[in-house]
Design a protein around this motif. Structure first.
Motif, PDB file in Angstrom:
ATOM      1  N   LEU A  99       0.613  -1.458  -0.116  1.00 49.35           N
ATOM      2  CA  LEU A  99       0.036   0.150   0.059  1.00 49.35           C
ATOM      3  C   LEU A  99       0.679   1.235  -0.103  1.00 49.35           C
ATOM      4  CD1 LEU A  99      -2.683  -1.028   2.616  1.00 49.35           C
ATOM      5  CD2 LEU A  99      -2.837  -0.832   0.172  1.00 49.35           C
ATOM      6  N   ARG A 103       0.950   3.820  -2.983  1.00 52.79           N
ATOM      7  CA  ARG A 103       0.485   5.108  -2.751  1.00 52.79           C
ATOM      8  C   ARG A 103       1.398   6.218  -3.386  1.00 52.79           C
ATOM      9  NH1 ARG A 103       0.242   8.495   3.015  1.00 52.79           N
ATOM     10  NH2 ARG A 103       2.448   7.743   2.768  1.00 52.79           N
ATOM     11  N   LEU A 168      -8.489  -6.888  -4.599  1.00 47.67           N
ATOM     12  CA  LEU A 168      -8.654  -6.281  -3.192  1.00 47.67           C
ATOM     13  C   LEU A 168      -7.412  -5.362  -2.998  1.00 47.67           C
ATOM     14  CD1 LEU A 168     -10.483  -8.890  -1.301  1.00 47.67           C
ATOM     15  CD2 LEU A 168     -11.512  -6.653  -1.884  1.00 47.67           C
ATOM     16  N   ALA A 171      -7.635  -2.176  -5.497  1.00 51.91           N
ATOM     17  CA  ALA A 171      -8.813  -1.417  -5.730  1.00 51.91           C
ATOM     18  C   ALA A 171      -9.006  -0.033  -4.912  1.00 51.91           C
ATOM     19  CB  ALA A 171     -10.048  -2.225  -5.900  1.00 51.91           C
ATOM     20  N   PRO A 172      -8.927  -0.401  -3.786  1.00 52.49           N
ATOM     21  CA  PRO A 172      -9.136   0.789  -2.691  1.00 52.49           C
ATOM     22  C   PRO A 172      -8.272   1.987  -3.014  1.00 52.49           C
ATOM     23  CG  PRO A 172      -8.902  -1.300  -1.574  1.00 52.49           C
ATOM     24  CD  PRO A 172      -8.755  -1.692  -2.766  1.00 52.49           C
ATOM     25  N   LEU A 173      -6.994   1.871  -3.113  1.00 51.07           N
ATOM     26  CA  LEU A 173      -6.308   2.910  -3.513  1.00 51.07           C
ATOM     27  C   LEU A 173      -6.600   3.657  -4.783  1.00 51.07           C
ATOM     28  CD1 LEU A 173      -2.658   1.878  -2.207  1.00 51.07           C
ATOM     29  CD2 LEU A 173      -4.235   3.442  -1.236  1.00 51.07           C
ATOM     30  N   SER A 175      -9.454   3.615  -6.300  1.00 51.19           N
ATOM     31  CA  SER A 175     -10.836   4.266  -6.344  1.00 51.19           C
ATOM     32  C   SER A 175     -10.578   5.391  -5.554  1.00 51.19           C
ATOM     33  CB  SER A 175     -11.845   3.504  -5.566  1.00 51.19           C
ATOM     34  OG  SER A 175     -12.939   3.871  -5.294  1.00 51.19           O
ATOM     35  N   ARG A 176     -10.119   5.732  -4.422  1.00 51.02           N
ATOM     36  CA  ARG A 176      -9.895   6.995  -3.831  1.00 51.02           C
ATOM     37  C   ARG A 176      -8.996   7.902  -4.408  1.00 51.02           C
ATOM     38  NH1 ARG A 176      -8.956   7.797   2.477  1.00 51.02           N
ATOM     39  NH2 ARG A 176     -10.619   6.275   2.705  1.00 51.02           N
ATOM     40  N   PHE A 184      -4.534   9.341   0.721  1.00 49.60           N
ATOM     41  CA  PHE A 184      -4.674   8.495   1.948  1.00 49.60           C
ATOM     42  C   PHE A 184      -3.346   9.101   3.046  1.00 49.60           C
ATOM     43  CE2 PHE A 184      -6.969   5.231  -0.232  1.00 49.60           C
ATOM     44  CZ  PHE A 184      -7.457   4.308   0.768  1.00 49.60           C
ATOM     45  N   ASP A 188      -4.617   6.262   7.389  1.00 47.81           N
ATOM     46  CA  ASP A 188      -5.757   5.619   6.628  1.00 47.81           C
ATOM     47  C   ASP A 188      -5.066   4.389   5.993  1.00 47.81           C
ATOM     48  OD1 ASP A 188      -7.396   7.589   7.038  1.00 47.81           O
ATOM     49  OD2 ASP A 188      -6.649   8.818   5.275  1.00 47.81           O
ATOM     50  N   LEU A 192      -6.714   0.533   6.631  1.00 47.57           N
ATOM     51  CA  LEU A 192      -6.704  -0.358   5.338  1.00 47.57           C
ATOM     52  C   LEU A 192      -5.993  -1.626   5.210  1.00 47.57           C
ATOM     53  CD1 LEU A 192      -8.098  -0.405   2.400  1.00 47.57           C
ATOM     54  CD2 LEU A 192      -6.295   0.913   1.413  1.00 47.57           C
ATOM     55  N   LEU A 196      -7.691  -4.971   4.941  1.00 46.84           N
ATOM     56  CA  LEU A 196      -7.437  -5.983   3.640  1.00 46.84           C
ATOM     57  C   LEU A 196      -6.853  -7.495   3.946  1.00 46.84           C
ATOM     58  CD1 LEU A 196      -5.826  -3.490   1.060  1.00 46.84           C
ATOM     59  CD2 LEU A 196      -7.961  -4.384   0.997  1.00 46.84           C
TER      60      LEU A 196
END
Length: 203
Positions: A99, A103, A168, A171-173, A175-176, A184, A188, A192, A196
């Motif tokens: 992550l 990021r 998974l 996708a979250p990073l 999307s945001r 983020f 955060d 996350l 995850l």
């Protein structure tokens, strides 16, 4: 006198073939990304790219026969979507490092504009499909190594749904940061990562 002239000719470097200078290649890649982020891939002008790099258009065509091959090599050169595979010691630590590195990539202003354009361009044309697939595959290979290490540590089942787990992770990073244009914070990312880990163990 004739011998001196002959020796001089032997020492002369052959002319005619242009020397491919690595520093100019790097400058062309940078100029391409700047142009791409500004105009979108379809409207990229190789003349403007060359001018940004302080070169002529011929400098591009000496290296790449087409805009597509130029763009593909540029993407590969900067490792836009590749990550290292260092074992952090646990699934949670590996996820946190994934992550953090993701990021860092998605925070780059040119990346934030080029990636959505890549996706949109693939919907309009198949020209960039192979490039986008290559970027996605590079990241998924990193994800597979992360999962393999967790399975070897008995942190995950060997029969987990890998495709869902890999979706998974990213996708979250995406999307945001890309879709919503948000950021983020470190806290955060930590939350996350915990979420995850639980989700992937349920896959």
């Amino acid at each position: 006198m004739e011998r001196k002239s002959a020796d001089h000719k032997k020492r002369r470097k052959p002319s005619g073939a242009a020397v491919i200078r690595p520093e100019l290649t790097i400058a062309l890649f940078r100029a391409l990304f700047e142009e791409w982020a500004m105009t979108g891939y379809a409207a990229v002008s190789l003349e403007r790219v060359a001018a940004r790099a302080g070169a002529g258009k011929a400098a591009i065509y000496r290296r790449w026969p087409s805009k597509l091959e130029f763009a593909c090599e540029a993407i590969q050169s900067v490792e836009v979507m590749r990550l290292g595979s260092t074992d952090q010691g646990s699934l949670q630590a590996d996820i946190r490092e994934y992550l953090r590195a993701t990021r860092a990539v998605l925070r780059h202003p040119l990346v934030r504009r080029i990636i959505p354009d890549l996706v949109a361009e693939r919907l309009r044309s198949n020209e960039l499909s192979a490039m986008l697939h290559g970027i996605a595959e590079a990241r998924r290979q990193f994800g597979h190594r992360l999962l393999n290490r967790a399975i070897a540590r008995n942190e995950l089942r060997a029969d987990l749904d890998r495709e869902l787990a890999l979706d998974l992770l990213f996708a979250p990073l995406y999307s945001r940061m890309i879709v919503r244009g948000k950021t983020f914070a470190k806290a955060d990312l930590d939350r996350l990562g915990i979420a995850l880990e639980a989700a992937i163990k349920a896959c």
